[in-house]
Write an enzyme that holds these catalytic residues in place. Structure first.
Site, PDB file in Angstrom:
ATOM      1  N   SER A 258       0.870  -1.166   0.000  1.00  0.00           N
ATOM      2  CA  SER A 258       0.000   0.000   0.000  1.00  0.00           C
ATOM      3  C   SER A 258       0.907   1.215   0.000  1.00  0.00           C
ATOM      4  CB  SER A 258      -0.885   0.014   1.240  1.00  0.00           C
ATOM      5  OG  SER A 258      -0.072   0.176   2.378  1.00  0.00           O
ATOM      6  N   LYS A 259       0.331   2.349  -0.283  1.00  0.00           N
ATOM      7  CA  LYS A 259       1.146   3.571  -0.335  1.00  0.00           C
ATOM      8  C   LYS A 259       1.861   3.792   0.986  1.00  0.00           C
ATOM      9  CE  LYS A 259       1.021   7.323  -3.169  1.00  0.00           C
ATOM     10  NZ  LYS A 259       0.985   7.645  -4.435  1.00  0.00           N
ATOM     11  N   ARG A 260       1.130   3.512   2.053  1.00  0.00           N
ATOM     12  CA  ARG A 260       1.682   3.750   3.385  1.00  0.00           C
ATOM     13  C   ARG A 260       2.847   2.812   3.696  1.00  0.00           C
ATOM     14  NH1 ARG A 260      -0.464   2.137   7.855  1.00  0.00           N
ATOM     15  NH2 ARG A 260      -2.166   1.207   6.678  1.00  0.00           N
ATOM     16  N   ASP A 268       6.414   7.720  -8.276  1.00  0.00           N
ATOM     17  CA  ASP A 268       7.015   8.102  -6.993  1.00  0.00           C
ATOM     18  C   ASP A 268       8.470   7.640  -6.921  1.00  0.00           C
ATOM     19  OD1 ASP A 268       4.750   9.312  -6.092  1.00  0.00           O
ATOM     20  OD2 ASP A 268       4.021   7.582  -4.959  1.00  0.00           O
TER      21      ASP A 268
END
Ligand code: GLU
Length: 489
Positions: A258-260, A268
């Site tokens: 996940s991004k987190r 990114d």
């Protein structure tokens, strides 16, 4: 061996442009691309944009830019065209409608007139009775002529596949082997929606067939869809492609990416200063290995070694540390010319007026910094002292290297710097002689000098750095450090 010639390999990456290209999607694209290039086949890019409510124009542009950045060129698809245009599913509705009609005509599918309200009620009942949600096949029993009349009268409907009630649907996944699904869990899925748009399932199968796709390489989250696709292939009398479902990529410590959890979009990672070849190398190893103790592989080596047989079903872990390590390794392998166009804009953006320095000087700065850098922003974070005198000294090490007696020591070293030839070898020889005559270790001289001239506790070899910065800058900075130490920073 069969006498029939092997079909030309054709694979596709078929993203739905509903968000950014995440690393899982990039891995799928990379495997398809490597396989096509290895086999001398074709790599197609097909945009699965039939879910218009989730479609994002911006996502499409970014996706195309990210694929290009990774170097994954496509032989057919948006921008390049090809014999099966359009490569946007939203522009291919005629095809899907034609095959939906054909399936109804051959009694493999049927129009369903159930209203959304009825389906909601059905789902509610199933929930209350602890049953899995599925369509109860009410319209399947309508006589064909009645259904046809209602369609002709313009009544709103969807088209559903008639899934078999009994038996099993079996396919052989190239990576996992036989996958056997009882047909009773495959309900009558919707092929065409009320607005004439296809569902993912119908569009995907029709296009894979029409575009002559030979191998479908996709994430293993699609495994539950594949038996449904097999049913559609069977109903249309088409031969399904070879399926290879790629293992899931987990975050470090388990769990989904996940991004987190550090796993972000390809864009990114580009912004963080990773090289595209590194991303391709790193992602290619998530689920595949060349079968020898080899990790650093340039793209041409990956192409040469890639094979479907060495994709393994075990989940892969996205290890950020390894990615960073790999980037650093590529920095060592790439020469200064490679970095010039990547680094100079970063320095300019950071406010450096490069025109004030000679091209040779700028080039030497890149050369000295690249071997100590792991990511492109390191050239800015740890390299601006090539252009600016240090405004401060690293706080963590300053008390250690600028302690009692440091000002006097630096004054002694200033005299050495001034006293003879100014180049790396001569400076090193004088520093060594100075250390011996004053009973000090090399590090006692090197660390304070480095801190004085760069403000940093680490960096390129000190004497090479001094030579690169030049005598004037070195002396000016050493004198400034003496003054700063005396003034208590
Ligand atoms: N459009 C699907 C996706 O977004 C394609 C899945 C497939 O490759 O069949 O991943």
């Amino acid at each position: 061996m069969s006498d029939t010639p092997q079909k030309r390999v054709r694979v596709r990456f078929a993203p739905s442009p509903t968000g950014y290209l995440h690393v899982g999607g990039a891995r799928t694209a990379i495997f398809n691309w490597l396989f096509a290039r290895r086999m001398g086949g074709d790599f197609l890019l097909r945009i699965e944009d039939t879910d218009q409510t989730r479609y994002q124009e911006k996502a499409l542009h970014e996706l195309i830019a990210d694929l290009k950045w990774l170097g994954l060129n496509w032989d057919e698809g948006p921008e390049v065209g090809g014999p099966h245009e359009s490569y946007f599913q939203s522009k291919r509705l005629d095809h899907y409608q034609k095959y939906a009609r054909q399936l109804v005509a051959s009694a493999h599918a049927y129009p369903c007139f159930c209203t959304p309200e009825r389906l909601d009620e059905l789902r509610e009942q199933q929930k209350v009775n602890n049953l899995p949600p599925s369509y109860d096949r009410r319209c399947r029993n309508l006589p064909a002529d009645v259904a046809a009349q209602r369609v002709a009268a313009g009544e709103k409907h969807v088209v559903r596949l008639k899934a078999p009630f009994h038996g099993n649907t079996v396919f052989k996944d190239h990576i996992r082997g036989i996958i056997d699904t009882p047909n009773r869990v495959l309900d009558d899925l919707v092929l065409l929606k009320g607005d004439g748009f296809p569902t993912y399932h119908l569009a995907n199968v029709v296009d894979d067939h029409l575009m002559e796709i030979t191998h479908v390489l996709r994430g293993d989250e699609w495994i539950p869809s594949t038996p449904r696709h097999i049913l559609i292939y069977q109903a249309l009398g088409w031969e399904p492609p070879v399926f290879c479902h790629l293992p899931v990529i987990l975050a470090e410590g388990g769990g989904k990416l996940s991004k987190r959890k550090g796993a972000a979009s390809v864009g990114d990672y580009r912004d963080l200063g990773y090289l595209p070849e590194v991303m391709v190398n790193f992602l290619s190893l998530l689920g595949w290995s060349p079968g020898e103790d080899l990790e650093l592989m340039e793209t041409d080596v990956l192409i040469e070694k890639f094979s479907l047989d060495r994709i393994h079903p075990k989940s892969a872990v996205f290890d950020e540390k390894k990615l960073e390590w790999m980037n650093g390794q590529y920095f060592l392998r790439r020469d200064v010319d490679y970095f010039m166009p990547l680094v100079l804009p970063l320095w300019e953006k950071a406010g450096v007026n490069l025109a004030a320095f000679s091209p040779e000087y700028v080039r030497r700065a890149v050369e000295l910094l690249k071997d100590r850098s792991k990511r492109l922003p390191d050239f800015v974070d740890y390299g601006l002292y090539f252009f600016n005198d240090p405004a401060a000294y690293d706080e963590k090490t300053r008390n250690k290297h600028f302690g009692a007696g440091s000002a006097e020591l630096l004054e002694g070293l200033i005299a050495e710097v001034e006293s003879g030839e100014f180049n790396a070898a001569a400076l090193e020889a004088r520093y060594r002689a100075f250390a011996e005559s004053t009973g000090r270790k090399g590090g006692d001289l090197i660390h304070p000098t480095r801190l004085a001239i760069s403000g940093m506790p680490f960096g390129p070899g000190l004497f090479e750095l001094m030579e690169a910065l030049g005598k004037d800058a070195v002396l000016r900075r050493m004198r400034a450090a003496v003054a700063a130490i005396r003034a208590g920073f």
